[in-house]
Design an enzyme around this catalytic site. Structure first.
Site, PDB file in Angstrom:
ATOM      1  CG  ASP A 132       7.091   4.283   1.826  1.00  0.00           C
ATOM      2  OD1 ASP A 132       7.048   3.082   2.092  1.00  0.00           O
ATOM      3  OD2 ASP A 132       6.647   5.177   2.583  1.00  0.00           O
TER       4      ASP A 132
ATOM      5  CG  HIS B  39       4.831   9.187   4.002  1.00  0.00           C
ATOM      6  ND1 HIS B  39       4.400   8.831   5.260  1.00  0.00           N
ATOM      7  CD2 HIS B  39       5.199   8.025   3.413  1.00  0.00           C
ATOM      8  CE1 HIS B  39       4.543   7.523   5.415  1.00  0.00           C
ATOM      9  NE2 HIS B  39       5.027   7.010   4.313  1.00  0.00           N
TER      10      HIS B  39
ATOM     11  CG  ASP C 127       8.796   0.313   4.484  1.00  0.00           C
ATOM     12  OD1 ASP C 127       8.933   1.273   3.705  1.00  0.00           O
ATOM     13  OD2 ASP C 127       7.807   0.160   5.224  1.00  0.00           O
TER      14      ASP C 127
ATOM     15  CG  ASP D 254      -0.175  -0.008   2.536  1.00  0.00           C
ATOM     16  OD1 ASP D 254       0.840  -0.725   2.644  1.00  0.00           O
ATOM     17  OD2 ASP D 254      -0.571   0.728   3.461  1.00  0.00           O
TER      18      ASP D 254
ATOM     19  CD  GLU E 249       4.373   0.631   6.818  1.00  0.00           C
ATOM     20  OE1 GLU E 249       5.198   0.875   7.701  1.00  0.00           O
ATOM     21  OE2 GLU E 249       3.976   1.514   6.022  1.00  0.00           O
ATOM     22  CD  GLU E 250       2.959   4.120   4.182  1.00  0.00           C
ATOM     23  OE1 GLU E 250       2.965   4.709   5.272  1.00  0.00           O
ATOM     24  OE2 GLU E 250       3.944   4.049   3.416  1.00  0.00           O
TER      25      GLU E 250
HETATM   26 ZN    ZN Z   1       6.971   2.220   3.749  1.00  0.00          ZN
HETATM   27 CA    CA Z   2       5.631   4.858   4.477  1.00  0.00          CA
END
Ligand code: ZN
Ligand code: CA
Length: 376
Positions: free
Chosen positions: A109, A347, A166, A80, A142-143
């Site tokens: 990412d 991000h 990551d 994700d 995950e996010e």
């Molecule tokens: Zn990540």
């Molecule tokens: Ca991230």
């Protein structure tokens, strides 16, 4: 051995598949097919029922080849992305950086990690590199707070060591420690009264909360520990003594006992303020993921460092201030480090990664497989 055009093509294809967190269905289906086409057995766990996300976690297993006795290992990435991540148009610049068109994130990412892993499997197959069992756990959510990994069924994993891809930092840097995080909710129950006529009959929840906060240690507690109040709710008209206030807070530490001590201190501050004013407090804290901390001498760190060394990468170890899926895998009892992928400004819409670093990441994970295979 790594096919540069193929791994970059793979990366560009993956980032163009929308996969904002909670909406992982399309990417999960594509990844499942890709792993299967490479000869892996893929299962999707039942975590979507728990997380409410678009897909569960994918667990793809590559059977041992030519090194049945080698220790089983796993690699993990997440499928994700954060927002804005719909309609990503990657641009490969002449300066060797890949960026979005500026309207979205890029999604390196964590798709740079996924592309590196897929390329590694291609090379293992093509070059018939001997290896033990390797599992690839590609998590959803995950996010959104490690939702997928937190709902992962650990019994489906069979690995002695784990390598997450990551982390920020140059390829070859190894995150060996990350804090636990506790979410804290504090409620203060006071007593309402008219603020002008009879304030002495009231107990101001805002005042009690203020007193409690003033008695807490917050911010940077020590090199390994932090705490923060993120939100304060309560109150209404100025002519009423407020009878209710609520605080949302967090505490983190690399060391489990330290976060527990911090939480206990915050709780004591609430209790003592309530006692002083005759109010009632409710204090809830919930560890959402555990900490991990590996020493330089731990086997998982040694393996990652040795592979970095053999490729002339730094092998620098460092501590993170935030949690990731690696925390969850460590919590499941699989010693896991988090490898840097080389992405920058994640991000944000200026997220970027170097072409060269995606290639390096693929070389690095391939080298980790070779080092772990040679270990036995
Ligand atoms: Zn990540
Ligand atoms: Ca991230």
């Amino acid at each position: 051995m790594i096919n540069k055009d193929r791994v970059i093509g793979q990366f560009l294809e993956l980032v163009q598949i929308d996969s904002e967190t909670k909406h992982e269905r399309a990417i999960a289906d594509v990844l499942k097919k890709k792993f299967e086409a490479l000869g892996l057995e893929v299962i999707e766990d039942d975590s979507a029922a728990v997380t409410g996300h678009g897909a569960g976690n994918l667990i793809a297993t590559l059977k041992p080849a030519g090194a049945e006795e080698a220790e089983p290992i796993l690699f993990t990435c997440h499928m994700d992305t954060v927002t804005p991540g719909v309609g990503i148009k990657p641009v490969v610049g002449e300066d060797g950086w890949i960026r979005s068109d500026g309207t979205t994130i890029l999604g390196a990412d964590d798709k740079a990690g996924v592309a590196a892993l897929l390329e590694m499997i291609q090379v293992l197959n093509e070059q018939q590199v001997p290896h033990g069992q390797i599992q690839f756990v590609i998590t959803a959510g995950e996010e959104s707070g490690l939702m997928g990994a937190r709902a992962l069924d650990g019994s489906k994993l069979d690995a002695k060591y784990g390598f997450a891809l990551d982390s920020n930092g140059e390829v070859g840097a190894i995150c060996v420690a990350a804090p636990t995080q506790a979410r804290i909710e504090i409620e203060i129950f006071g007593k309402s009264a008219h603020a002008g006529v009879n304030p002495e009959d009231g107990i101001s929840a805002i005042q009690v909360a203020g007193k409690a906060i003033s008695r807490m240690k917050l911010g940077r507690i020590d090199a390994e520990t932090t705490a923060n109040i993120g939100k304060f709710e309560g109150g209404g008209a100025t002519n009423i003594v407020t009878d209710y206030a609520k605080l949302y807070a967090e505490a983190r530490s690399i060391v489990q006992e330290k976060v527990e001590k911090q939480i206990a201190g915050m709780k004591e501050a609430v209790e003592s303020a309530c006692r002083d004013y005759g109010a009632r407090g409710e204090f809830k804290s919930n560890i959402i993921y555990p900490a991990f901390q590996h020493n330089e001498t731990d086997a998982v760190v040694q393996l990652a460092k040795k592979a970095a060394d053999q490729l002339g990468l730094s092998g620098r170890t460092f501590m993170s201030g935030g949690g990731s899926d690696a925390n969850i895998f460590n919590g499941l009892g699989i010693p896991t480090v988090n490898l840097a992928v080389g992405y920058e400004n994640i991000h944000t819409t200026s997220e970027r990664i170097k072409v060269e670093d995606i290639v390096k990441a693929a070389e690095y994970v391939l080298q980790i497989v070779k080092v772990t295979t040679d270990r036995k």
